[in-house]
Design a protein around this motif. Structure first.
Motif, PDB file in Angstrom:
ATOM      1  N   ASN A   1      -1.806   1.798  13.257  1.00  0.00           N
ATOM      2  CA  ASN A   1      -3.262   1.833  13.465  1.00  0.00           C
ATOM      3  C   ASN A   1      -4.014   1.965  12.149  1.00  0.00           C
ATOM      4  O   ASN A   1      -5.077   1.365  11.967  1.00  0.00           O
ATOM      5  CB  ASN A   1      -3.637   2.965  14.426  1.00  0.00           C
ATOM      6  CG  ASN A   1      -3.228   2.649  15.852  1.00  0.00           C
ATOM      7  OD1 ASN A   1      -3.121   1.493  16.239  1.00  0.00           O
ATOM      8  ND2 ASN A   1      -2.975   3.681  16.644  1.00  0.00           N
ATOM      9  N   ASN A   2      -3.453   2.749  11.204  1.00  0.00           N
ATOM     10  CA  ASN A   2      -4.084   2.874   9.887  1.00  0.00           C
ATOM     11  C   ASN A   2      -4.081   1.538   9.158  1.00  0.00           C
ATOM     12  O   ASN A   2      -5.076   1.147   8.539  1.00  0.00           O
ATOM     13  CB  ASN A   2      -3.370   3.932   9.042  1.00  0.00           C
ATOM     14  CG  ASN A   2      -3.679   5.336   9.502  1.00  0.00           C
ATOM     15  OD1 ASN A   2      -4.637   5.574  10.228  1.00  0.00           O
ATOM     16  ND2 ASN A   2      -2.850   6.279   9.094  1.00  0.00           N
ATOM     17  N   LEU A   3      -2.964   0.826   9.230  1.00  0.00           N
ATOM     18  CA  LEU A   3      -2.879  -0.493   8.583  1.00  0.00           C
ATOM     19  C   LEU A   3      -3.825  -1.486   9.244  1.00  0.00           C
ATOM     20  O   LEU A   3      -4.455  -2.302   8.574  1.00  0.00           O
ATOM     21  CB  LEU A   3      -1.442  -1.018   8.634  1.00  0.00           C
ATOM     22  CG  LEU A   3      -0.459  -0.347   7.695  1.00  0.00           C
ATOM     23  CD1 LEU A   3       0.961  -0.837   7.968  1.00  0.00           C
ATOM     24  CD2 LEU A   3      -0.835  -0.597   6.246  1.00  0.00           C
ATOM     25  N   LYS A   4      -3.921  -1.416  10.559  1.00  0.00           N
ATOM     26  CA  LYS A   4      -4.816  -2.306  11.293  1.00  0.00           C
ATOM     27  C   LYS A   4      -6.269  -2.057  10.884  1.00  0.00           C
ATOM     28  O   LYS A   4      -7.035  -2.999  10.639  1.00  0.00           O
ATOM     29  CB  LYS A   4      -4.630  -2.055  12.796  1.00  0.00           C
ATOM     30  CG  LYS A   4      -4.951  -3.222  13.674  1.00  0.00           C
ATOM     31  CD  LYS A   4      -4.401  -2.958  15.066  1.00  0.00           C
ATOM     32  CE  LYS A   4      -5.515  -3.014  16.066  1.00  0.00           C
ATOM     33  NZ  LYS A   4      -5.083  -2.802  17.439  1.00  0.00           N
ATOM     34  N   ALA A   5      -6.648  -0.791  10.772  1.00  0.00           N
ATOM     35  CA  ALA A   5      -8.014  -0.441  10.372  1.00  0.00           C
ATOM     36  C   ALA A   5      -8.282  -0.891   8.940  1.00  0.00           C
ATOM     37  O   ALA A   5      -9.357  -1.418   8.636  1.00  0.00           O
ATOM     38  CB  ALA A   5      -8.233   1.066  10.505  1.00  0.00           C
ATOM     39  N   LEU A   6      -7.294  -0.695   8.064  1.00  0.00           N
ATOM     40  CA  LEU A   6      -7.449  -1.128   6.677  1.00  0.00           C
ATOM     41  C   LEU A   6      -7.603  -2.635   6.604  1.00  0.00           C
ATOM     42  O   LEU A   6      -8.450  -3.156   5.874  1.00  0.00           O
ATOM     43  CB  LEU A   6      -6.244  -0.667   5.849  1.00  0.00           C
ATOM     44  CG  LEU A   6      -6.249  -1.053   4.375  1.00  0.00           C
ATOM     45  CD1 LEU A   6      -7.450  -0.447   3.657  1.00  0.00           C
ATOM     46  CD2 LEU A   6      -4.955  -0.585   3.717  1.00  0.00           C
ATOM     47  N   ASN A   7      -6.802  -3.350   7.376  1.00  0.00           N
ATOM     48  CA  ASN A   7      -6.876  -4.805   7.408  1.00  0.00           C
ATOM     49  C   ASN A   7      -8.257  -5.266   7.877  1.00  0.00           C
ATOM     50  O   ASN A   7      -8.829  -6.203   7.318  1.00  0.00           O
ATOM     51  CB  ASN A   7      -5.780  -5.362   8.327  1.00  0.00           C
ATOM     52  CG  ASN A   7      -5.718  -6.866   8.291  1.00  0.00           C
ATOM     53  OD1 ASN A   7      -5.846  -7.473   7.239  1.00  0.00           O
ATOM     54  ND2 ASN A   7      -5.515  -7.466   9.441  1.00  0.00           N
ATOM     55  N   GLU A   8      -8.795  -4.607   8.877  1.00  0.00           N
ATOM     56  CA  GLU A   8     -10.123  -4.961   9.388  1.00  0.00           C
ATOM     57  C   GLU A   8     -11.202  -4.721   8.329  1.00  0.00           C
ATOM     58  O   GLU A   8     -12.090  -5.534   8.125  1.00  0.00           O
ATOM     59  CB  GLU A   8     -10.424  -4.163  10.657  1.00  0.00           C
ATOM     60  CG  GLU A   8     -11.774  -4.447  11.276  1.00  0.00           C
ATOM     61  CD  GLU A   8     -11.938  -5.866  11.798  1.00  0.00           C
ATOM     62  OE1 GLU A   8     -13.086  -6.246  12.086  1.00  0.00           O
ATOM     63  OE2 GLU A   8     -10.946  -6.606  11.913  1.00  0.00           O
ATOM     64  N   LYS A   9     -11.093  -3.596   7.614  1.00  0.00           N
ATOM     65  CA  LYS A   9     -12.057  -3.309   6.544  1.00  0.00           C
ATOM     66  C   LYS A   9     -11.975  -4.361   5.445  1.00  0.00           C
ATOM     67  O   LYS A   9     -13.003  -4.822   4.934  1.00  0.00           O
ATOM     68  CB  LYS A   9     -11.795  -1.918   5.947  1.00  0.00           C
ATOM     69  CG  LYS A   9     -12.193  -0.779   6.852  1.00  0.00           C
ATOM     70  CD  LYS A   9     -11.847   0.561   6.220  1.00  0.00           C
ATOM     71  CE  LYS A   9     -12.103   1.701   7.180  1.00  0.00           C
ATOM     72  NZ  LYS A   9     -11.663   2.991   6.636  1.00  0.00           N
ATOM     73  N   GLN A  10     -10.758  -4.742   5.090  1.00  0.00           N
ATOM     74  CA  GLN A  10     -10.584  -5.760   4.052  1.00  0.00           C
ATOM     75  C   GLN A  10     -11.144  -7.101   4.517  1.00  0.00           C
ATOM     76  O   GLN A  10     -11.766  -7.825   3.748  1.00  0.00           O
ATOM     77  CB  GLN A  10      -9.102  -5.899   3.681  1.00  0.00           C
ATOM     78  CG  GLN A  10      -8.593  -4.710   2.901  1.00  0.00           C
ATOM     79  CD  GLN A  10      -7.103  -4.788   2.644  1.00  0.00           C
ATOM     80  OE1 GLN A  10      -6.352  -5.359   3.418  1.00  0.00           O
ATOM     81  NE2 GLN A  10      -6.666  -4.191   1.544  1.00  0.00           N
ATOM     82  N   ARG A  11     -10.932  -7.441   5.797  1.00  0.00           N
ATOM     83  CA  ARG A  11     -11.456  -8.695   6.345  1.00  0.00           C
ATOM     84  C   ARG A  11     -12.990  -8.712   6.258  1.00  0.00           C
ATOM     85  O   ARG A  11     -13.591  -9.702   5.837  1.00  0.00           O
ATOM     86  CB  ARG A  11     -11.003  -8.868   7.803  1.00  0.00           C
ATOM     87  CG  ARG A  11     -11.443 -10.204   8.412  1.00  0.00           C
ATOM     88  CD  ARG A  11     -11.183 -10.238   9.906  1.00  0.00           C
ATOM     89  NE  ARG A  11     -11.979  -9.282  10.646  1.00  0.00           N
ATOM     90  CZ  ARG A  11     -13.278  -9.427  10.920  1.00  0.00           C
ATOM     91  NH1 ARG A  11     -13.944 -10.464  10.500  1.00  0.00           N
ATOM     92  NH2 ARG A  11     -13.920  -8.498  11.607  1.00  0.00           N
ATOM     93  N   ILE A  12     -13.607  -7.596   6.596  1.00  0.00           N
ATOM     94  CA  ILE A  12     -15.070  -7.497   6.544  1.00  0.00           C
ATOM     95  C   ILE A  12     -15.557  -7.623   5.098  1.00  0.00           C
ATOM     96  O   ILE A  12     -16.537  -8.324   4.826  1.00  0.00           O
ATOM     97  CB  ILE A  12     -15.545  -6.180   7.193  1.00  0.00           C
ATOM     98  CG1 ILE A  12     -15.299  -6.234   8.706  1.00  0.00           C
ATOM     99  CG2 ILE A  12     -17.008  -5.908   6.884  1.00  0.00           C
ATOM    100  CD1 ILE A  12     -15.472  -4.902   9.417  1.00  0.00           C
TER     101      ILE A  12
END
Length: 63
Positions: free
Chosen positions: A17-28
């Protein structure tokens, strides 16, 4: 001495979940950067068009 390598399902889910959230932040961040670059390009294209018109009028006034 034996080192524990296995993680619990809860720990795995937390890391995932932490990696998923980080990935989403990077995508944004990347999307925002692309939008900024697109706006800058549009501004440069407009500046180029304005300068071209000025040069064209300048040469028309010469003749």
């Amino acid at each position: 001495m034996v080192t524990k390598h296995l993680t619990t399902s809860k720990e795995h889910d937390e890391v995932f979940n932490n990696l998923k959230a980080l990935n989403e932040k990077q995508r944004i961040l990347v999307e925002n950067y692309i939008t900024t670059l697109e706006r800058k390009i549009m501004g440069l294209e407009q500046t180029n068009q304005n300068l071209s018109l000025k040069v064209q009028r300048h040469y028309e006034n010469l003749y």
